[in-house]
Design a protein around this motif. Structure first.
Motif, PDB file in Angstrom:
ATOM      1  N   THR A  90       0.848  -1.192   0.000  1.00 40.73           N
ATOM      2  CA  THR A  90       0.000   0.000   0.000  1.00 40.73           C
ATOM      3  C   THR A  90       0.881   1.238   0.000  1.00 40.73           C
ATOM      4  N   GLY A  91       0.466   2.236  -0.761  1.00 42.24           N
ATOM      5  CA  GLY A  91       1.250   3.459  -0.800  1.00 42.24           C
ATOM      6  C   GLY A  91       0.898   4.427   0.314  1.00 42.24           C
ATOM      7  N   MET A  92      -0.399   4.546   0.610  1.00 40.54           N
ATOM      8  CA  MET A  92      -0.870   5.550   1.562  1.00 40.54           C
ATOM      9  C   MET A  92      -1.548   4.960   2.791  1.00 40.54           C
ATOM     10  N   GLY A  93      -1.787   3.650   2.794  1.00 43.42           N
ATOM     11  CA  GLY A  93      -2.412   3.025   3.954  1.00 43.42           C
ATOM     12  C   GLY A  93      -3.859   3.439   4.132  1.00 43.42           C
ATOM     13  N   CYS A  94      -4.322   3.375   5.366  1.00 44.30           N
ATOM     14  CA  CYS A  94      -5.729   3.680   5.679  1.00 44.30           C
ATOM     15  C   CYS A  94      -5.885   5.168   5.963  1.00 44.30           C
ATOM     16  N   MET A  95      -6.026   5.959   4.920  1.00 47.17           N
ATOM     17  CA  MET A  95      -6.011   7.416   5.048  1.00 47.17           C
ATOM     18  C   MET A  95      -7.221   7.956   5.802  1.00 47.17           C
ATOM     19  N   GLU A  96      -8.371   7.327   5.623  1.00 50.62           N
ATOM     20  CA  GLU A  96      -9.572   7.825   6.304  1.00 50.62           C
ATOM     21  C   GLU A  96      -9.388   7.837   7.821  1.00 50.62           C
ATOM     22  N   ASP A  97      -8.873   6.732   8.368  1.00 54.04           N
ATOM     23  CA  ASP A  97      -8.675   6.666   9.812  1.00 54.04           C
ATOM     24  C   ASP A  97      -7.537   7.569  10.262  1.00 54.04           C
ATOM     25  N   SER A  98      -6.529   7.742   9.421  1.00 48.81           N
ATOM     26  CA  SER A  98      -5.441   8.677   9.747  1.00 48.81           C
ATOM     27  C   SER A  98      -5.996  10.089   9.897  1.00 48.81           C
ATOM     28  N   GLU A  99      -6.859  10.471   8.959  1.00 49.48           N
ATOM     29  CA  GLU A  99      -7.458  11.800   9.015  1.00 49.48           C
ATOM     30  C   GLU A  99      -8.359  11.962  10.244  1.00 49.48           C
ATOM     31  N   LYS A 100      -9.117  10.914  10.570  1.00 55.44           N
ATOM     32  CA  LYS A 100      -9.997  10.974  11.745  1.00 55.44           C
ATOM     33  C   LYS A 100      -9.190  11.213  13.018  1.00 55.44           C
TER      34      LYS A 100
END
Length: 354
Positions: free
Chosen positions: A84-94
């Motif tokens: 994965t390049g960016m991983g779990c971005m939604e949870d990172s942003e949360k």
């Protein structure tokens, strides 16, 4: 050394790549700068209780891996390797938003725990009760190829007979706004978006999850054999053809032995020059295929490219919607995939009919 075969695939993308044959329902969306996913019915694969706790990247990874396992008729595997390049971005942003909103106090760790790049591999392992080798590669646009290379070496060295390998990336609202701000994503007012004949910089973005079952033996479900993978961080455009010729030569092949070449055109007029050089020169007489007009660009989009190549070899057909040129072959036995990202992270993947 043992050979490596693709014996099962699962793909969630901006196209209907589940419950279909091979892109017969594909639609080219020329007006969106960020392509939405075709969402499967998650409750058919994941319990409703678990669904609520999962980000979409995790859900898509679990579904895609389940589809691959079902096709290969496997209930467990010897290794799980993801890229994965960016991983779990939604949870990172949360989690980052919670830090700001709560003045760094009284934070719950849930989003942080679920934001790590290896969340998808971990969730798959939990579902399968698999305690074996589990690794996630975060290596930019060659994250998937790094995972694929590791999986191939595992099988070649007889350290595993079956490996689940995949590439996953997701979009998120704030990160997409930043990519638009730096003009990495094309502005909406430039639509309809062209890929092969682009005249501006920037790309149409996307997301997806694509998984493969790799095994050391041919099965009834076998798609293709993975012959070789090569990754280069830097490659001057003038040296591209020489590197490809050398790569093929190391596999006792020449340009004319390649029945189709799959190129990672993404609509960025600057970096698509790498693909155009190949299209107009050494592969001018070879069937050429592209796919990012259907999926959008993201770090592990090349996994969809491998899915496309495997499907071409198994079905012995190239859907009209992914053709770059009108050249056809009577049989598709050897396929070369080439991808790069902003002129760096070049990858060559060679697959063959069994």
């Amino acid at each position: 050394m043992k050979k490596t075969y693709i014996n099962g695939v699962g793909c969630i993308s901006a196209q209907k790549t589940f419950d279909t044959f091979f892109l017969e329902e594909a639609v080219w969306n020329k007006t969106a700068s960020i392509l939405p996913l075709k969402i499967p019915i998650y409750k058919d694969f994941i319990s409703p209780v678990a669904i609520r706790r999962m980000a979409k990247g995790v859900k898509n990874g679990v579904v895609a891996s389940t589809l691959a396992l079902r096709e290969a008729k496997l209930e467990t595997i010897d290794a799980i390797i993801t890229g994965t390049g960016m991983g779990c971005m939604e949870d990172s942003e949360k989690f980052l938003k919670a830090i700001l909103d709560n003045d760094e106090q009284f934070l719950t760790p849930t989003s942080f725990i679920q934001s790590t790049h290896n969340t998808v591999g971990a969730q798959i392992a939990l579902g399968l009760q698999c305690n074996s080798y589990n690794l996630t590669y975060v290596n930019g646009s060659v994250s998937f190829e790094s995972a694929l290379l590791d999986a191939k070496m595992k099988i070649e060295e007889d350290e595993a007979s079956s490996v689940l390998v995949g590439g996953i990336d997701e979009t998120s609202e704030y990160t997409m706004s930043l990519l638009k701000l730096i003009e990495f994503i094309k502005p909406e007012n430039e639509s309809p978006f062209s890929v092969l004949n682009a005249t501006s910089m920037g790309v149409v973005y996307g997301e997806g999850a694509t998984f493969f079952i790799l095994e050391s033996k041919i099965q009834d479900t076998t798609y293709a054999e993975i012959l070789d993978i090569k990754i280069l961080n830097k490659l001057e455009i003038d040296d591209l053809e020489t590197n490809i010729i050398d790569f093929l030569k190391s596999n006792a092949l020449q340009i004319h032995d390649i029945d189709a070449v799959i190129l990672g055109y993404n609509g960025d007029v600057e970096t698509d020059r790498y693909y155009k050089i190949l299209s107009e020169n050494c592969f001018a007489k070879t069937p050429q295929v592209y796919y990012k007009h259907l999926t959008g660009e993201y770090n592990t989009a090349s996994a969809f490219g491998l899915w496309t190549g495997a499907k071409i070899i198994k079905t012995q057909q190239v859907p009209e919607i992914i053709k770059v040129n009108a050249i056809e072959k009577a049989a598709y036995k050897k396929i070369l995939l080439y991808n790069q990202y902003k002129g760096t992270d070049h990858s060559f993947t060679l697959i063959s009919k069994c």
